[in-house]
Design a protein around this motif. Sequence first.
Motif, PDB file in Angstrom:
ATOM      1  N   PHE A 141       0.858  -1.187   0.000  1.00 55.68           N
ATOM      2  CA  PHE A 141       0.000   0.000   0.000  1.00 55.68           C
ATOM      3  C   PHE A 141       0.890   1.231   0.000  1.00 55.68           C
ATOM      4  CE2 PHE A 141      -2.294   3.375   2.217  1.00 55.68           C
ATOM      5  CZ  PHE A 141      -3.490   3.405   1.526  1.00 55.68           C
ATOM      6  N   VAL A 142       0.680   2.127  -0.964  1.00 48.68           N
ATOM      7  CA  VAL A 142       1.534   3.303  -1.112  1.00 48.68           C
ATOM      8  C   VAL A 142       0.669   4.552  -1.057  1.00 48.68           C
ATOM      9  CG1 VAL A 142       3.147   4.531  -2.605  1.00 48.68           C
ATOM     10  CG2 VAL A 142       3.171   2.027  -2.540  1.00 48.68           C
ATOM     11  N   CYS A 143       0.987   5.438  -0.102  1.00 47.11           N
ATOM     12  CA  CYS A 143       0.300   6.721  -0.003  1.00 47.11           C
ATOM     13  C   CYS A 143       1.180   7.672   0.793  1.00 47.11           C
ATOM     14  CB  CYS A 143      -1.068   6.575   0.664  1.00 47.11           C
ATOM     15  SG  CYS A 143      -2.023   8.104   0.697  1.00 47.11           S
ATOM     16  N   ALA A 144       1.283   8.893   0.323  1.00 46.29           N
ATOM     17  CA  ALA A 144       2.150   9.867   0.978  1.00 46.29           C
ATOM     18  C   ALA A 144       1.480  10.533   2.179  1.00 46.29           C
ATOM     19  CB  ALA A 144       2.582  10.937  -0.025  1.00 46.29           C
ATOM     20  N   VAL A 145       0.184  10.306   2.353  1.00 41.64           N
ATOM     21  CA  VAL A 145      -0.576  10.938   3.433  1.00 41.64           C
ATOM     22  C   VAL A 145      -1.126   9.855   4.346  1.00 41.64           C
ATOM     23  CG1 VAL A 145      -2.467  12.539   3.963  1.00 41.64           C
ATOM     24  CG2 VAL A 145      -1.198  12.793   1.826  1.00 41.64           C
ATOM     25  N   THR A 195       0.727  -3.576  -6.385  1.00 43.38           N
ATOM     26  CA  THR A 195       0.879  -2.301  -5.684  1.00 43.38           C
ATOM     27  C   THR A 195      -0.431  -1.531  -5.747  1.00 43.38           C
ATOM     28  OG1 THR A 195       3.216  -2.189  -6.294  1.00 43.38           O
ATOM     29  CG2 THR A 195       2.172  -0.150  -5.555  1.00 43.38           C
ATOM     30  N   PHE A 196      -0.917  -1.136  -4.579  1.00 46.00           N
ATOM     31  CA  PHE A 196      -2.106  -0.293  -4.492  1.00 46.00           C
ATOM     32  C   PHE A 196      -1.640   1.091  -4.052  1.00 46.00           C
ATOM     33  CE2 PHE A 196      -5.624   1.808  -2.478  1.00 46.00           C
ATOM     34  CZ  PHE A 196      -6.726   1.440  -3.226  1.00 46.00           C
ATOM     35  N   ALA A 197      -1.799   2.077  -4.923  1.00 49.24           N
ATOM     36  CA  ALA A 197      -1.344   3.442  -4.631  1.00 49.24           C
ATOM     37  C   ALA A 197      -2.543   4.374  -4.556  1.00 49.24           C
ATOM     38  CB  ALA A 197      -0.367   3.917  -5.709  1.00 49.24           C
ATOM     39  N   LEU A 198      -2.516   5.272  -3.590  1.00 44.28           N
ATOM     40  CA  LEU A 198      -3.574   6.268  -3.411  1.00 44.28           C
ATOM     41  C   LEU A 198      -2.936   7.647  -3.451  1.00 44.28           C
ATOM     42  CD1 LEU A 198      -6.522   6.072  -0.919  1.00 44.28           C
ATOM     43  CD2 LEU A 198      -5.310   8.218  -1.259  1.00 44.28           C
ATOM     44  N   GLU A 199      -3.536   8.534  -4.242  1.00 42.07           N
ATOM     45  CA  GLU A 199      -2.980   9.876  -4.418  1.00 42.07           C
ATOM     46  C   GLU A 199      -4.113  10.888  -4.404  1.00 42.07           C
ATOM     47  OE1 GLU A 199      -0.344  12.368  -7.739  1.00 42.07           O
ATOM     48  OE2 GLU A 199      -0.834  10.238  -8.036  1.00 42.07           O
ATOM     49  N   LEU A 200      -3.891  12.027  -3.744  1.00 40.16           N
ATOM     50  CA  LEU A 200      -4.848  13.126  -3.727  1.00 40.16           C
ATOM     51  C   LEU A 200      -4.519  14.072  -4.880  1.00 40.16           C
ATOM     52  CD1 LEU A 200      -4.814  13.902   0.106  1.00 40.16           C
ATOM     53  CD2 LEU A 200      -6.208  12.240  -1.134  1.00 40.16           C
TER      54      LEU A 200
END
Length: 314
Positions: free
Chosen positions: A183-187, A221-226
């Motif tokens: 899980f990839v997220c910068a927040v 890879t599951f990535a979440l981005e705003l």
Amino acid sequence: FRLKTINDDGTWSNIETSVVITVLPPLWLRWWAYLIYFILLMATVYVAYLLIRRSEHQKQAVRVARMEQEKTEELNHKKMQFFTNITHDLMTPLTVISATVDNMRDLWGQTNNKGAHSIPQFDIIQNNISRLMRLLQQILEFRKVETGNLSLQVSTGDMISFCRREVESIAPLMKSKNQTISFVCAVEHFECMFDTDVVDKIIYNLLSNASKYNRSSGRITFALELINNHTHVKLTVTDTGYGMTEQQLSNIFSRFYEGDHRHFNTYGTGIGLSLTHDLVTLHHGTISVNSTKDIGTTFTVVLPVMRTAFAEDE
């Protein structure tokens, strides 16, 4: 042309002169002109006949295409009715089996003085029951979309925490194939508005599809981005699988398109990604896919998460 003369005192001459003049008809009234007119008339009638015949063929083709479309829609309708009826019939015994397995696990743990979670066989049974119930729920949701009875109900929640839990809950599904998921997220946290049930099904379908068509020991890879000043979220699911051809990509969101699941020794109903597409649309979002043969596939979902994106009844 006849000619006689007269003198000054009014006496006519007895001599008459005549000239025969033949006046030929104009070119457009000659016999060969009439032949041309007749040929042109016949050609016009023939062309008109061909046009009428072509028009009738086109109308017939449209009627046949409409009939085939109606038959296809009727077949899909009957197929969905069958799926729905089977789903309703199977949900009840699966629920009973699930409850029975839980009771057996608890009873076995109490009898042998062991914790319930120390029995992997029961976990395997329960996981497969959950997978079956997921498939049945997909069919029911797909039927709701087909009949227009599925509505959006958004609420405020932490999108990032929700997605992280979804990824963690599906991770055991990849263990049997030795696949890894990250899980990839910068927040860490982000409060926004979304339909938890709809997003849950979108994430589950994309991740299970990535696992199904991935290599053994592959990566997901599951990535979440705003994005867009935090008015939208972008969910990206990337796998290191076998990829897809252009033809497969063109049909990937079609109803009942099953892909090559038999080639990968998996099962499918052909409604998972079609349902995902419909759910993304229901959530006023967009979904796209990029794939490279023998390298992998990436699904990208963009969802609005601000209150202004939804109607009052949503």
